[in-house]
Design a protein around this motif. Structure first.
Motif, PDB file in Angstrom:
ATOM      1  N   LEU A 202      -0.580  -5.234   0.487  1.00 20.05           N
ATOM      2  CA  LEU A 202      -1.833  -5.705   0.052  1.00 20.05           C
ATOM      3  C   LEU A 202      -2.497  -6.986  -0.090  1.00 20.05           C
ATOM      4  O   LEU A 202      -1.926  -7.750  -0.863  1.00 20.05           O
ATOM      5  CB  LEU A 202      -2.083  -5.441  -1.033  1.00 20.05           C
ATOM      6  CG  LEU A 202      -2.088  -3.622  -1.068  1.00 20.05           C
ATOM      7  CD1 LEU A 202      -2.371  -2.954  -2.863  1.00 20.05           C
ATOM      8  CD2 LEU A 202      -2.646  -2.892  -0.743  1.00 20.05           C
TER       9      LEU A 202
ATOM     10  N   SER B  47       4.870   5.430   5.274  1.00 22.80           N
ATOM     11  CA  SER B  47       5.175   5.506   6.452  1.00 22.80           C
ATOM     12  C   SER B  47       5.808   4.601   7.605  1.00 22.80           C
ATOM     13  O   SER B  47       7.049   4.843   8.245  1.00 22.80           O
ATOM     14  CB  SER B  47       4.125   4.592   7.153  1.00 22.80           C
ATOM     15  OG  SER B  47       2.908   5.645   7.470  1.00 22.80           O
TER      16      SER B  47
ATOM     17  N   ASP C 184       1.253  -5.072   7.776  1.00 24.58           N
ATOM     18  CA  ASP C 184       0.249  -4.600   7.673  1.00 24.58           C
ATOM     19  C   ASP C 184       0.206  -3.219   6.563  1.00 24.58           C
ATOM     20  O   ASP C 184      -0.449  -2.766   6.496  1.00 24.58           O
ATOM     21  CB  ASP C 184       0.175  -3.874   9.397  1.00 24.58           C
ATOM     22  CG  ASP C 184       0.004  -4.608  10.347  1.00 24.58           C
ATOM     23  OD1 ASP C 184      -0.782  -5.780  10.549  1.00 24.58           O
ATOM     24  OD2 ASP C 184       0.187  -3.669  11.853  1.00 24.58           O
ATOM     25  N   CYS C 185       1.303  -3.589   5.728  1.00 23.75           N
ATOM     26  CA  CYS C 185       1.685  -2.566   4.513  1.00 23.75           C
ATOM     27  C   CYS C 185       1.386  -3.532   3.568  1.00 23.75           C
ATOM     28  O   CYS C 185       0.812  -2.790   2.682  1.00 23.75           O
ATOM     29  CB  CYS C 185       3.387  -2.309   4.519  1.00 23.75           C
ATOM     30  SG  CYS C 185       3.507  -1.316   6.340  1.00 23.75           S
TER      31      CYS C 185
ATOM     32  N   GLU D 285      -1.219   7.883  11.295  1.00 27.53           N
ATOM     33  CA  GLU D 285      -1.413   8.554  10.702  1.00 27.53           C
ATOM     34  C   GLU D 285      -2.921   8.873  10.196  1.00 27.53           C
ATOM     35  O   GLU D 285      -3.799   7.882   9.759  1.00 27.53           O
ATOM     36  CB  GLU D 285      -0.626   8.960   9.687  1.00 27.53           C
ATOM     37  CG  GLU D 285       0.723   9.587   9.568  1.00 27.53           C
ATOM     38  CD  GLU D 285       1.763   7.781   9.519  1.00 27.53           C
ATOM     39  OE1 GLU D 285       1.479   7.090   9.370  1.00 27.53           O
ATOM     40  OE2 GLU D 285       2.441   8.440   8.826  1.00 27.53           O
TER      41      GLU D 285
ATOM     42  N   ASP E 266       0.853  -1.144   0.062  1.00 24.67           N
ATOM     43  CA  ASP E 266      -0.372   0.633   0.030  1.00 24.67           C
ATOM     44  C   ASP E 266       1.035   1.211   0.214  1.00 24.67           C
ATOM     45  O   ASP E 266       1.826   1.955   0.326  1.00 24.67           O
ATOM     46  CB  ASP E 266      -0.842   0.121   0.907  1.00 24.67           C
ATOM     47  CG  ASP E 266      -1.455   0.900   1.620  1.00 24.67           C
ATOM     48  OD1 ASP E 266      -2.272   1.838   0.814  1.00 24.67           O
ATOM     49  OD2 ASP E 266      -1.411   1.722   2.335  1.00 24.67           O
TER      50      ASP E 266
ATOM     51  N   PRO F  83      -5.241   7.442   6.426  1.00 27.39           N
ATOM     52  CA  PRO F  83      -4.338   7.392   4.682  1.00 27.39           C
ATOM     53  C   PRO F  83      -3.736   6.587   4.852  1.00 27.39           C
ATOM     54  O   PRO F  83      -3.214   6.298   3.137  1.00 27.39           O
ATOM     55  CB  PRO F  83      -3.895   8.819   5.152  1.00 27.39           C
ATOM     56  CG  PRO F  83      -2.875   8.445   6.567  1.00 27.39           C
ATOM     57  CD  PRO F  83      -4.629   7.943   7.774  1.00 27.39           C
ATOM     58  N   SER F  84      -4.131   4.976   5.352  1.00 26.00           N
ATOM     59  CA  SER F  84      -3.173   4.088   4.797  1.00 26.00           C
ATOM     60  C   SER F  84      -3.668   2.971   5.320  1.00 26.00           C
ATOM     61  O   SER F  84      -4.145   3.418   6.443  1.00 26.00           O
ATOM     62  CB  SER F  84      -1.426   4.098   5.161  1.00 26.00           C
ATOM     63  OG  SER F  84      -1.733   4.448   6.521  1.00 26.00           O
ATOM     64  N   GLN F  85      -2.837   1.704   5.177  1.00 20.19           N
ATOM     65  CA  GLN F  85      -3.571   0.645   5.161  1.00 20.19           C
ATOM     66  C   GLN F  85      -2.520   0.326   6.889  1.00 20.19           C
ATOM     67  O   GLN F  85      -3.862  -0.032   7.790  1.00 20.19           O
ATOM     68  CB  GLN F  85      -3.533  -0.363   4.268  1.00 20.19           C
ATOM     69  CG  GLN F  85      -4.074  -2.069   4.967  1.00 20.19           C
ATOM     70  CD  GLN F  85      -3.498  -3.011   3.506  1.00 20.19           C
ATOM     71  OE1 GLN F  85      -3.439  -3.019   2.477  1.00 20.19           O
ATOM     72  NE2 GLN F  85      -2.583  -4.405   3.866  1.00 20.19           N
ATOM     73  N   LEU F  86      -2.071   0.577   6.693  1.00 19.75           N
ATOM     74  CA  LEU F  86      -1.075   0.677   8.168  1.00 19.75           C
ATOM     75  C   LEU F  86      -1.302   1.320   9.262  1.00 19.75           C
ATOM     76  O   LEU F  86      -2.362   0.614  10.330  1.00 19.75           O
ATOM     77  CB  LEU F  86       0.190   0.813   8.192  1.00 19.75           C
ATOM     78  CG  LEU F  86       1.455   1.097   8.967  1.00 19.75           C
ATOM     79  CD1 LEU F  86       1.300  -0.343   9.199  1.00 19.75           C
ATOM     80  CD2 LEU F  86       2.586   1.591   9.235  1.00 19.75           C
ATOM     81  N   ALA F  87      -1.982   2.699   9.061  1.00 25.71           N
ATOM     82  CA  ALA F  87      -2.682   3.341  10.000  1.00 25.71           C
ATOM     83  C   ALA F  87      -4.310   2.725  10.683  1.00 25.71           C
ATOM     84  O   ALA F  87      -4.318   2.831  11.862  1.00 25.71           O
ATOM     85  CB  ALA F  87      -3.230   5.704   9.622  1.00 25.71           C
TER      86      ALA F  87
ATOM     87  N   THR G  17       5.150  -4.644  11.324  1.00 26.53           N
ATOM     88  CA  THR G  17       4.810  -3.900  11.150  1.00 26.53           C
ATOM     89  C   THR G  17       4.578  -4.065   9.168  1.00 26.53           C
ATOM     90  O   THR G  17       3.813  -3.855   8.408  1.00 26.53           O
ATOM     91  CB  THR G  17       5.600  -2.369  10.713  1.00 26.53           C
ATOM     92  OG1 THR G  17       5.780  -2.148  11.770  1.00 26.53           O
ATOM     93  CG2 THR G  17       5.514  -0.853   9.877  1.00 26.53           C
TER      94      THR G  17
ATOM     95  N   ASN H 263       0.977   4.550   0.362  1.00 23.25           N
ATOM     96  CA  ASN H 263       1.033   5.212   1.711  1.00 23.25           C
ATOM     97  C   ASN H 263       1.331   4.894   3.030  1.00 23.25           C
ATOM     98  O   ASN H 263       2.581   5.076   3.913  1.00 23.25           O
ATOM     99  CB  ASN H 263      -0.476   6.152   2.628  1.00 23.25           C
ATOM    100  CG  ASN H 263      -0.893   6.875   1.202  1.00 23.25           C
ATOM    101  OD1 ASN H 263       0.333   7.617   0.440  1.00 23.25           O
ATOM    102  ND2 ASN H 263      -1.952   7.279   1.327  1.00 23.25           N
ATOM    103  N   SER H 264       1.206   3.413   2.909  1.00 27.15           N
ATOM    104  CA  SER H 264       1.888   2.498   4.631  1.00 27.15           C
ATOM    105  C   SER H 264       3.739   2.506   3.755  1.00 27.15           C
ATOM    106  O   SER H 264       4.210   2.842   4.821  1.00 27.15           O
ATOM    107  CB  SER H 264       1.346   1.700   4.358  1.00 27.15           C
ATOM    108  OG  SER H 264      -0.080   0.747   4.664  1.00 27.15           O
TER     109      SER H 264
END
Ligand code: ZN
Ligand code: ZN
Lengths: 259, 236, 271
Positions: free
Chosen positions: A237, A156, A234-235, C260, A150, C79-83, A231, A152-153
């Motif tokens: 897909l 981050s 969780d990121c 986030e 993902d 804004p994200s899958q992680l968040a 982590t 945006n993930s």
């Protein structure tokens, strides 16, 4: 006659970038080989060879893989062969005499003979980087083949990674897949103070998971591999979410074809 | 160039819809028809109009539909809005009207209704039944311009076409501004923000509809069957 | 007389205690809390009980609402899958920790607290989930205050404290109606209004790790933004000991929000 150069230096000194530029600027045939690094006690090598190889191959499509003896010639007129070697300590003596005998043997087995040996931090022909002094580094890597992030993930996670959320990271590099079919070469060194995100030229088709090389490789101290892995989980897909991205891409492609 | 017809509040009246389609065929250059909700109502059976919108006749300008306040009530009452029922309708019109609404539409049409969007954004225009704040938002020429700016800002469009109030009007923001002074831990920040040059257009309802010419930004308010349409000049 | 406004405690006991001590030290007796007593942090019961024991008037925050109603915030607010995954994990953890009694207290909280022309809300008068950011469109911001009939609107939810004064406003319009020959023009003079964001006690994200809150000095009508240092180590230890993701401790100790969030104030969720 080909020119064959050995380029050595510690991880993160800029070998890959320098080699990419040198090869890109070379007019004749171009060959590349990455040798397994020379281990020094306490300094672990990161298992990240495939990342550089994939990135260079993507940027220079006719790059000759010198590890594959029957793939292509290695001794054409005007040919430049670059051999990459991760080596922490500068060689004992300058030029060819300083090259480790095991390296010479490996190259001979592939039919290669060195013309030059350059070491980052010692030879003035190479850019001067503030090659850091380090005494104890851990390496951690994770294969990510067929994984899609993902976007945006990913930003981050990368932010947390290089800012110390999972230990003192000195070097991080990766090839990461995005759902639009692109892949990015992600590169961070503590000495550079910033991250590079370079897109590969090749774009994966929107049907299922991409097959190209993908991995993360980290070097540093007190690395929390478990935390990184948690982590990352969780990121990435799921098949369902990836399909949500790919379906419209396929439709778009059909539409463009129809026009 | 884009020339739109915008209608709303047909309330199941197929004859009226056919009259508007005839008007539009006689009007030069209209190439897109938007139906901004309230296709149904409890006043009559709406199935015939519903059918026609889904299956246009040859010569019909193809309708682009969004749902309106009445559709929202029906969707809520039939369980498409979670726990929410047609509370607004029940409160204002009573139980009989809720029942009449349920009888007015064949449940087989619900599937299409559910697939309709809340609004369209075309060019720099927002097309919506009420407003981006609420489907029941009645914007009129008397609505506070502050509220109108808010509704335009929420959609980030230069023109907002709305139908809920059933009025035909164009309200243009022509000038003015506001001073903003922000104090935070990092320091202070002063700013003068001018009123954006934007407008809100009420498209009318039922026989009253609107033609919008995107190239010239001209709005014409029309009435179905009125002579003015036949010669294509309108009276806007 | 002065009056303190606190928001977004997020189950951070050390920060809450430090802020209340700072308020007490100044002899301020009136405190209003703008919600988000729980969420992400490690001591939800302790923080709720402290607010109950001190009988601080409180409105309901987005987390307080979600913990009773089940996850309500739409996916688009992450804004994200992680968040999103982290938010959900924190939600489940908090849900399992909170006592029934404390949940009942959160459920009893009002959406708004009004004191004459002062209005206290968590996010905005429209929703606990709406962000009023300092750079939001000035007219839309004024509309939030004006529509709620307040002079000063106190809000939280963004975790960044600020005071915004909106003044000298006017809007000119031209109206053309169907059937009318000429357009009419009019001008609206806008009143002066103020938005005060109280920042966050338990999850600061204003660029430093200190807890923030505001004091309304009613005699001068001035707002003071306060920063209070607290024992972050204590909260970080409780995060790790409580079994919350360890990265939460790292984020808190670096002044980053736990997960986030989308920053679009005008975003309208149509679920
Ligand atoms: Zn909060
Ligand atoms: Zn909140």
């Amino acid at each position: 006659m080909a020119q064959t150069w050995l380029i050595s230096g510690p991880p993160g000194c800029g070998k890959t970038t320098w080699m990419l530029n040198t090869l890109k600027n070379h007019q004749g045939q171009r060959g590349y080989l990455r040798l397994p690094g020379i281990s020094t006690t306490g300094l672990e090598q990161a298992d990240d060879g495939a990342i550089d190889q994939t990135y260079l191959q993507d940027q220079i499509t006719d790059l000759i893989d010198l590890s594959n003896t029957d793939q292509a010639p290695n001794d054409q007129e005007q040919q430049l062969n670059l051999i990459e070697l991760t080596q922490f300590e500068p060689p004992s003596s300058s030029a060819l005499e300083g090259v480790d005998s095991s390296v010479i043997q490996q190259l001979e087995a592939l039919g290669l003979r060195l013309d030059r040996a350059l070491h980052f931090g010692r030879d003035d022909d190479l850019p001067k980087d503030d090659t850091l002094e380090f005494s104890r580094l851990e390496a951690w890597s994770m294969p990510l083949e067929r994984c899609v992030w993902d976007p945006n993930s990913l930003s981050s996670f990368w932010f947390e990674l290089v800012n110390g959320a999972y230990g003192d990271v000195y070097r991080a590099k990766a090839l990461m897949n995005l759902p639009d079919g692109r892949a990015f070469f992600c590169n961070w060194m503590v000495s550079q103070g910033g991250s590079q995100f370079l897109p590969l030229e090749s774009v994966a088709p929107p049907d299922g998971r991409p097959k190209r090389c993908s991995m993360l490789s980290v070097q540093g101290k007190a690395l929390d591999g478990g935390g990184i892995q948690a982590t990352i989980a969780d990121c990435l897909l799921s098949d369902e979410v990836l399909e949500l991205h790919q379906e419209p891409q396929r439709q778009q492609a059909e539409l463009t074809q129809a026009l | 160039m884009e020339r739109w017809a915008l209608i709303s509040g047909l309330k199941g009246d197929l004859e009226l819809y056919e009259q508007i389609q005839r008007d539009l065929q006689a009007t030069r250059g209209v190439n897109t028809l938007f139906v901004l909700g309230d296709v149904i109502s409890p006043e009559r059976n709406c199935d015939a109009l519903w059918d026609r919108l889904q299956n246009p006749k040859r010569g019909d300008l193809r309708p682009n539909c969004i749902y309106g306040w009445w559709e929202e009530q029906l969707l809520a009452e039939t369980g498409f809005r979670g726990d929410r029922k047609a509370d607004a309708l029940r409160l204002n019109h009573g139980e009989e009207v809720v029942d009449a609404l349920l009888r007015a539409v064949d449940p087989a049409h619900l599937r299409w209704l559910v697939s309709l969007q809340f609004g369209f954004v075309e060019l720099d225009c927002g097309l919506i039944h009420g407003s981006s704040a609420d489907i029941g938002d009645e914007l009129t020429p008397e609505t506070s311009p502050l509220i109108l700016i808010d509704r335009l800002t929420r959609l980030d469009v230069n023109r907002l076409f709305t139908a809920r109030s059933a009025q035909q009007f164009r309200l243009e923001l022509t000038g003015g501004g506001i001073d903003s002074h922000v104090k935070a831990l990092g320091g202070e920040h002063k700013q003068q923000q001018p009123v954006p040059k934007r407008s809100v257009i009420g498209i009318g309802a039922g026989a009253h509809y609107t033609i919008y010419d995107a190239g010239s930004d001209r709005v014409d308010f029309l009435k179905a069957g009125a002579k003015a349409v036949a010669n294509g000049r309108g009276f806007g | 007389m002065s009056h303190a406004v606190i928001s977004c405690l997020h189950a951070n006991l050390a920060a809450t205690e430090a802020v209340l001590a700072d308020i007490d030290r100044q002899g301020i007796e009136h405190i209003t809390c703008l919600g988000d007593l729980v969420g992400y942090g490690p001591q939800p019961n302790e923080v709720v009980e402290l607010i109950r024991q001190r009988q601080i008037p409180t409105c309901q925050g987005c987390w307080d609402e979600d913990i009773i109603d089940g996850l309500n915030s739409c996916e688009c607010s992450y804004p994200s899958q992680l968040a999103e995954r982290r938010g959900h994990r924190a939600h489940q953890w908090t849900d399992a920790q909170l006592s029934e009694e404390n949940k009942a207290f959160l459920a009893s909280l009002p959406m708004t607290v009004r004191r004459e022309r002062l209005l206290f809300v968590h996010g905005s008068p429209n929703s606990q989930h709406e962000y009023l950011l300092p750079d939001m469109d000035a007219f839309a911001a004024l509309e939030r205050v004006e529509s709620s009939g307040a002079n000063t609107l106190f809000c939280g939810h963004t975790h960044m404290p600020y005071v915004r004064e909106l003044s000298g406003g006017s809007i000119r319009v031209k109206v053309k109606q169907a059937g009318e020959e000429a357009a009419s023009e009019r001008k609206l003079e806008l009143p002066m209004r103020r938005i005060v964001n109280a920042g966050s006690v338990g999850e600061p994200r204003h660029g430093s790790t200190e807890a923030t809150y505001v004091i309304h000095h009613e005699d001068s009508d001035e707002i003071e933004i306060r920063e209070v240092a607290y024992d972050i180590e204590r909260t970080c230890r409780a995060i790790v000991d409580g079994g919350l993701p360890e990265v939460f401790a790292w984020r808190l100790s670096h002044g980053f929000e736990y997960a986030e969030r989308a920053d679009d104030a005008s975003h309208v969720c149509e679920r």
